[in-house]
Design an enzyme around this catalytic site. Structure first.
Site, mmCIF file in Angstrom:
data_model
loop_
_atom_site.group_PDB
_atom_site.id
_atom_site.type_symbol
_atom_site.label_atom_id
_atom_site.label_comp_id
_atom_site.label_asym_id
_atom_site.label_seq_id
_atom_site.Cartn_x
_atom_site.Cartn_y
_atom_site.Cartn_z
ATOM 1 C CE LYS A 13 -2.030 -0.752 3.957
ATOM 2 N NZ LYS A 13 -1.421 -2.013 4.373
ATOM 3 N NE ARG A 88 -3.494 -1.631 10.497
ATOM 4 C CZ ARG A 88 -2.360 -1.038 10.150
ATOM 5 N NH1 ARG A 88 -2.372 0.077 9.466
ATOM 6 N NH2 ARG A 88 -1.197 -1.567 10.488
ATOM 7 N NE ARG A 127 8.019 -3.288 5.562
ATOM 8 C CZ ARG A 127 6.719 -3.005 5.593
ATOM 9 N NH1 ARG A 127 6.067 -2.697 4.493
ATOM 10 N NH2 ARG A 127 6.076 -3.037 6.731
ATOM 11 N NE ARG A 160 7.775 -0.872 10.010
ATOM 12 C CZ ARG A 160 6.622 -0.738 9.357
ATOM 13 N NH1 ARG A 160 6.582 -0.073 8.218
ATOM 14 N NH2 ARG A 160 5.510 -1.242 9.842
ATOM 15 N NE ARG A 171 2.867 -5.037 11.300
ATOM 16 C CZ ARG A 171 3.762 -4.748 10.347
ATOM 17 N NH1 ARG A 171 4.946 -5.335 10.360
ATOM 18 N NH2 ARG A 171 3.474 -3.890 9.419
HETATM 19 P P1 AMP Z 1 1.734 0.007 9.461
HETATM 20 O O1 AMP Z 1 3.025 0.650 9.111
HETATM 21 O O2 AMP Z 1 0.552 0.670 8.831
HETATM 22 O O3 AMP Z 1 1.738 -1.482 9.222
HETATM 23 O O4 AMP Z 1 1.529 0.209 11.028
HETATM 24 C C1 AMP Z 1 2.462 -0.276 11.982
HETATM 25 C C2 AMP Z 1 1.794 -0.398 13.352
HETATM 26 O O5 AMP Z 1 1.285 0.872 13.751
HETATM 27 C C3 AMP Z 1 0.588 -1.330 13.390
HETATM 28 O O6 AMP Z 1 0.953 -2.685 13.587
HETATM 29 C C4 AMP Z 1 -0.186 -0.760 14.577
HETATM 30 O O7 AMP Z 1 0.411 -1.135 15.807
HETATM 31 C C5 AMP Z 1 0.024 0.735 14.410
HETATM 32 N N1 AMP Z 1 -1.028 1.342 13.566
HETATM 33 C C6 AMP Z 1 -0.901 1.881 12.320
HETATM 34 N N2 AMP Z 1 -2.067 2.350 11.856
HETATM 35 C C7 AMP Z 1 -2.979 2.090 12.833
HETATM 36 C C8 AMP Z 1 -4.369 2.328 12.947
HETATM 37 N N3 AMP Z 1 -5.081 2.905 11.967
HETATM 38 N N4 AMP Z 1 -4.991 1.921 14.103
HETATM 39 C C9 AMP Z 1 -4.293 1.346 15.104
HETATM 40 N N5 AMP Z 1 -2.989 1.081 15.044
HETATM 41 C C10 AMP Z 1 -2.313 1.451 13.934
#
Ligand code: AMP
Length: 215
Positions: A13, A88, A127, A160, A171
């Site tokens: 994404k 989410r 990654r 990360r 996740r």
């Molecule tokens: P991402 O980079 O979008 O995969 O986000 C990394 C982490 O940030 C996720 O595993 C969540 O812990 C947190 N996170 C990101 N976006 C959200 C969201 N919209 N709601 C809750 N937690 C989020």
């Protein structure tokens, strides 16, 4: 263009969002990036968020919703926006609808980038991100020319914390149980579009643009 990008962690994404912002000159709002920035800055919000992120769990809705609303009110969102990694879950999707109605900037589309489960693990564990410029690589599919160094700026690459295997499994579980149901949510609203997120980045981008009507 006012767009929500849906898809599992590792679906690409963020990569597609970066190409869309270039094409349409609108901002990408990635809640993951905003949260990571708060963690690096050591703010109270960042400290609260980190414990959830390290476990692969969702950060509480209240924290994320406040952050997104603040961002959407900025002037650069007036011509459009791409929400990446948000909403989410259904609570966030409903709150977003209310927020966008009151800001008079409702969504045009929700675009889902679909990738088979087996591919996601490799994409996520492989990654690596540049500490200096944020450029992403993948040790399996798009390895840097020099190990551990960014091709663009020679910065150090890192993995990360939440891209470690145990966290990734969590996740993906969280995605299946809480985020995947949003496909139905947007389908019912008649704004869901989907593309297969496999093949080259440019080939996927062509499909993304076609799905969005080439607008
Ligand atoms: P991402 O980079 O979008 O995969 O986000 C990394 C982490 O940030 C996720 O595993 C969540 O812990 C947190 N996170 C990101 N976006 C959200 C969201 N919209 N709601 C809750 N937690 C989020």
């Amino acid at each position: 263009m006012r767009l929500v990008l849906l898809g599992a962690p590792g679906a690409g994404k963020g990569t597609q969002a970066k190409k869309l912002i270039e094409k349409y000159a609108i901002p990408q709002i990635s809640t993951g990036d905003l949260l990571r920035a708060a963690v690096s800055a050591g703010t109270p919000l960042g400290k609260e968020a980190k414990s959830y992120m390290d476990k692969g769990e969702l950060v509480p809705d209240k924290v994320v919703l406040g952050m997104v609303e603040e961002r959407l009110k900025k002037d650069d969102c007036k011509k459009g926006y791409i929400l990446d990694g948000f909403p989410r879950n259904t609570v966030q999707a409903e709150a977003l609808d209310k927020m966008l109605t009151s800001l008079k900037m409702p969504l045009d589309s929700a675009l889902s980038v679909d990738v088979p489960f087996e591919d996601l693990m490799k994409r996520l564990t492989g990654r690596r991100t540049c500490k200096a410029c944020g450029q992403m690589f993948n040790v399996y599919f798009n390895a840097p020319k020099k190990e551990g160094k960014c091709d663009k700026c020679n910065g150090d690459l890192f993995q990360r914390d939440d891209d470690k295997e145990a966290t990734i499994k969590k996740r993906l579980e969280v995605y299946n149980s809480q985020t995947a149901p949003l496909m139905d949510y947007y389908k019912k609203k008649g704004i869901l579009k989907a593309v297969a997120g496999v093949g080259s980045i440019d080939a996927i981008f062509d499909k993304v643009c076609a799905a969005l009507g080439g607008k």
